[in-house]
Design an enzyme around this catalytic site. Structure first.
Site, PDB file in Angstrom:
ATOM      1  NE  ARG A 141      -3.575  -2.080   0.218  1.00  0.00           N
ATOM      2  CZ  ARG A 141      -3.564  -3.684  -0.342  1.00  0.00           C
ATOM      3  NH1 ARG A 141      -2.928  -3.762  -1.226  1.00  0.00           N
ATOM      4  NH2 ARG A 141      -4.807  -4.136  -0.337  1.00  0.00           N
ATOM      5  CB  SER A 173      -9.060  -1.738   3.936  1.00  0.00           C
ATOM      6  OG  SER A 173      -9.216  -2.723   3.636  1.00  0.00           O
ATOM      7  CD  GLU A 197      -5.958   0.544   1.887  1.00  0.00           C
ATOM      8  OE1 GLU A 197      -5.397   0.048   3.170  1.00  0.00           O
ATOM      9  OE2 GLU A 197      -6.346   0.712   1.274  1.00  0.00           O
TER      10      GLU A 197
HETATM   11  C1  FAD Z   1     -15.806  -0.757  -1.495  1.00  0.00           C
HETATM   12  C2  FAD Z   1     -13.903  -0.374  -1.718  1.00  0.00           C
HETATM   13  C3  FAD Z   1     -12.862  -1.168  -2.312  1.00  0.00           C
HETATM   14  C4  FAD Z   1     -11.739  -1.232  -1.979  1.00  0.00           C
HETATM   15  N1  FAD Z   1     -11.410  -2.476  -2.057  1.00  0.00           N
HETATM   16  C5  FAD Z   1      -9.356  -2.856  -2.461  1.00  0.00           C
HETATM   17  C6  FAD Z   1      -8.488  -3.451  -2.492  1.00  0.00           C
HETATM   18  O1  FAD Z   1      -9.139  -3.864  -2.491  1.00  0.00           O
HETATM   19  N2  FAD Z   1      -7.324  -2.977  -2.812  1.00  0.00           N
HETATM   20  C7  FAD Z   1      -6.968  -1.666  -2.291  1.00  0.00           C
HETATM   21  O2  FAD Z   1      -5.668  -2.102  -2.531  1.00  0.00           O
HETATM   22  N3  FAD Z   1      -7.562  -0.972  -2.597  1.00  0.00           N
HETATM   23  C8  FAD Z   1      -8.871  -0.573  -2.455  1.00  0.00           C
HETATM   24  N4  FAD Z   1      -9.767   0.217  -1.932  1.00  0.00           N
HETATM   25  C9  FAD Z   1      -9.099   1.775  -2.079  1.00  0.00           C
HETATM   26  C10 FAD Z   1      -9.309   2.181  -3.148  1.00  0.00           C
HETATM   27  O3  FAD Z   1     -10.352   1.228  -4.181  1.00  0.00           O
HETATM   28  C11 FAD Z   1      -8.028   2.368  -4.433  1.00  0.00           C
HETATM   29  O4  FAD Z   1      -7.323   2.996  -3.584  1.00  0.00           O
HETATM   30  C12 FAD Z   1      -7.607   3.095  -5.635  1.00  0.00           C
HETATM   31  O5  FAD Z   1      -6.544   2.654  -5.857  1.00  0.00           O
HETATM   32  C13 FAD Z   1      -8.209   4.569  -5.439  1.00  0.00           C
HETATM   33  O6  FAD Z   1      -8.031   5.273  -6.969  1.00  0.00           O
HETATM   34  P1  FAD Z   1      -9.689   6.474  -7.032  1.00  0.00           P
HETATM   35  O7  FAD Z   1      -8.885   7.340  -8.215  1.00  0.00           O
HETATM   36  O8  FAD Z   1     -11.611   6.131  -6.411  1.00  0.00           O
HETATM   37  O9  FAD Z   1      -8.551   7.211  -6.154  1.00  0.00           O
HETATM   38  P2  FAD Z   1      -9.409   9.463  -5.002  1.00  0.00           P
HETATM   39  O10 FAD Z   1      -9.807   8.892  -3.877  1.00  0.00           O
HETATM   40  O11 FAD Z   1      -9.831   9.523  -5.885  1.00  0.00           O
HETATM   41  O12 FAD Z   1      -7.893   9.421  -5.145  1.00  0.00           O
HETATM   42  C14 FAD Z   1      -6.681   8.863  -4.248  1.00  0.00           C
HETATM   43  C15 FAD Z   1      -5.734   9.777  -3.605  1.00  0.00           C
HETATM   44  O13 FAD Z   1      -4.849   9.892  -4.951  1.00  0.00           O
HETATM   45  C16 FAD Z   1      -4.947  11.426  -5.074  1.00  0.00           C
HETATM   46  N5  FAD Z   1      -4.844  11.356  -7.257  1.00  0.00           N
HETATM   47  C17 FAD Z   1      -5.676  10.741  -7.757  1.00  0.00           C
HETATM   48  N6  FAD Z   1      -5.752  10.087  -8.938  1.00  0.00           N
HETATM   49  C18 FAD Z   1      -4.125  11.359  -9.198  1.00  0.00           C
HETATM   50  C19 FAD Z   1      -3.196  10.645 -10.264  1.00  0.00           C
HETATM   51  N7  FAD Z   1      -4.184  11.151 -11.545  1.00  0.00           N
HETATM   52  N8  FAD Z   1      -2.081  11.016 -10.192  1.00  0.00           N
HETATM   53  C20 FAD Z   1      -1.607  11.706  -9.197  1.00  0.00           C
HETATM   54  N9  FAD Z   1      -2.454  11.398  -7.276  1.00  0.00           N
HETATM   55  C21 FAD Z   1      -3.308  11.227  -7.556  1.00  0.00           C
HETATM   56  C22 FAD Z   1      -5.487  11.799  -4.720  1.00  0.00           C
HETATM   57  O14 FAD Z   1      -5.564  13.508  -4.949  1.00  0.00           O
HETATM   58  C23 FAD Z   1      -5.738  11.531  -3.390  1.00  0.00           C
HETATM   59  O15 FAD Z   1      -4.246  12.029  -2.931  1.00  0.00           O
HETATM   60  C24 FAD Z   1     -11.204   0.075  -2.159  1.00  0.00           C
HETATM   61  C25 FAD Z   1     -12.649   0.893  -1.652  1.00  0.00           C
HETATM   62  C26 FAD Z   1     -13.387   1.231  -1.618  1.00  0.00           C
HETATM   63  C27 FAD Z   1     -14.452   2.768  -2.019  1.00  0.00           C
END
Ligand code: FAD
Length: 340
Positions: A166, A240, A336
């Site tokens: 992570r 998580s 996380e």
């Molecule tokens: C139901 C559920 C299940 C999940 N299961 C898992 C799992 O099994 N494993 C796991 O690892 N994660 C899991 N996650 C967490 C999440 O899906 C991941 O962390 C995912 O990669 C986040 O992507 P996002 O685009 O939604 O990020 P966001 O929430 O939009 O952004 C997260 C961070 O990244 C930054 N950011 C966004 N895009 C960029 C970019 N292009 N360049 C630089 N910075 C950027 C944002 O500013 C913020 O700080 C889960 C979440 C949920 C809701």
């Protein structure tokens, strides 16, 4: 639907974060090209910028004063085919799960265990997303980013990204780079089937599948996830909330004397990972609800918004949980999720 490439004001972020927190962006733009991204990053009117992906890994505790830049860059391209591997370049704004399904449709392997993880492709390297024994780093080849200060494009190899559990270079250098695309190295044949982790084997057995293909593995993962994790469309959450703490083996051995049943995974000769969900459950939080903020009834690691919880209420609950775990086990569990 939202407009693209136009700055809007006082936009509710409720549809743009999976916790469903109703804070506002004073200024908001969804960008559909790297040129537009560069242009808005240069805007002096908005000195502070806030990058938004799929909003599935953030807890918003207040209105955002900065210019919120939603990454809407799209495109999936096969850029190279070798005998055994296919290289695919994916724009940062593509939805992760849709990309996984696209790859499976083309019989490209390596992503199947990571099915149904929410969020964007461009965010996946930041915390090196992982599930069911596979991490992004296993299929990552390289990525392109913009330096947020100089606006120069920068390429990162797998080594540059310093992936860990992570964690990555990007996570440790938050805000310095904006990822615009990710290139994956996927198997074109001889897929690395990985069904040893979690309940995948049992799920496939239930379906009478002996030699699963990648589509069947993906479907098994989807079934398991749907039965275990709340769907953010029905119950606001961010997956998580805390990372699983990694502790010295000596600490684990001491705990084991009091809690012989403590679950754990050996990380190295000197370190052990303990599921944060178990620690939280032992503190009695599983299924508890405080107003609209709560802890999921089946997953103590998942904080949930039953409707109108504020980000502040959820964060206060997270701090309370963190403190209880510290008092009971003397272990600090760290979020996380990104908290703003
Ligand atoms: C139901 C559920 C299940 C999940 N299961 C898992 C799992 O099994 N494993 C796991 O690892 N994660 C899991 N996650 C967490 C999440 O899906 C991941 O962390 C995912 O990669 C986040 O992507 P996002 O685009 O939604 O990020 P966001 O929430 O939009 O952004 C997260 C961070 O990244 C930054 N950011 C966004 N895009 C960029 C970019 N292009 N360049 C630089 N910075 C950027 C944002 O500013 C913020 O700080 C889960 C979440 C949920 C809701």
């Amino acid at each position: 639907m939202h407009k693209t490439d136009i700055i809007e004001h006082n936009v509710s972020l409720k549809p743009f974060n999976t916790f469903g927190i109703a804070v506002k962006a004073k200024n908001f733009i969804a960008v559909s090209s790297v040129d537009k991204l560069k242009e808005v990053l240069q805007l002096k009117t908005y000195p502070q910028k806030f990058v938004l992906g799929g909003g599935s890994n953030m807890l918003l505790t207040q209105d955002i004063e900065a210019l919120v830049i939603k990454i809407d860059l799209k495109g999936i391209d096969i850029i190279l085919k070798e005998n055994d591997f296919t290289y695919v370049k994916v724009a940062a704004g593509e939805n992760w799960h849709q990309f996984v399904q696209w790859a499976i449709g083309k019989d490209l392997g390596g992503l199947e265990n990571l099915s149904l993880i929410p969020g964007n492709v461009g965010t996946a390297p930041i915390q090196n997303i992982g599930a069911y024994g596979v991490e992004l780093k296993d299929i990552f080849h390289s990525c392109e980013a913009l330096d947020a200060n100089t606006l120069e494009p920068v390429s990162f190899t797998r080594e540059d990204c310093r992936f860990a559990y992570r964690d990555s270079f990007f996570k440790r250098n938050k805000g310095k780079y904006i990822i615009t695309s990710v290139t994956f190295r996927l198997t074109s044949n001889n897929h690395n089937i990985n069904i040893s982790y979690g309940a995948i084997g049992a799920e496939l057995q239930k379906q009478g599948i002996k030699n699963p293909n990648i589509r069947q593995i993906s479907n098994a993962v989807i079934n398991i996830r749907e039965s275990k994790l709340p769907n953010p469309k029905e119950l606001g959450n961010s997956g998580s909330f805390f990372k699983n703490p990694v502790v010295p083996t000596s600490v684990f051995e001491t705990l084991k004397k009091t809690y012989p049943e403590i679950p754990h995974y050996t990380v190295s000769a000197t370190e052990v990972k303990i599921p944060a969900g178990w620690l939280i459950e032992q503190c009695g939080y599983k299924g508890k609800r405080y107003g609209d903020a709560g802890i999921h009834k089946n997953q103590a690691l998942v904080l949930v918004n039953y409707g109108n919880a504020s980000g502040k209420e959820l964060w206060d609950l997270a701090l309370k949980i963190q403190q209880s775990v510290k008092e009971k086990f003397n272990i600090l569990i760290e979020p996380e999720v990104n908290v703003y």
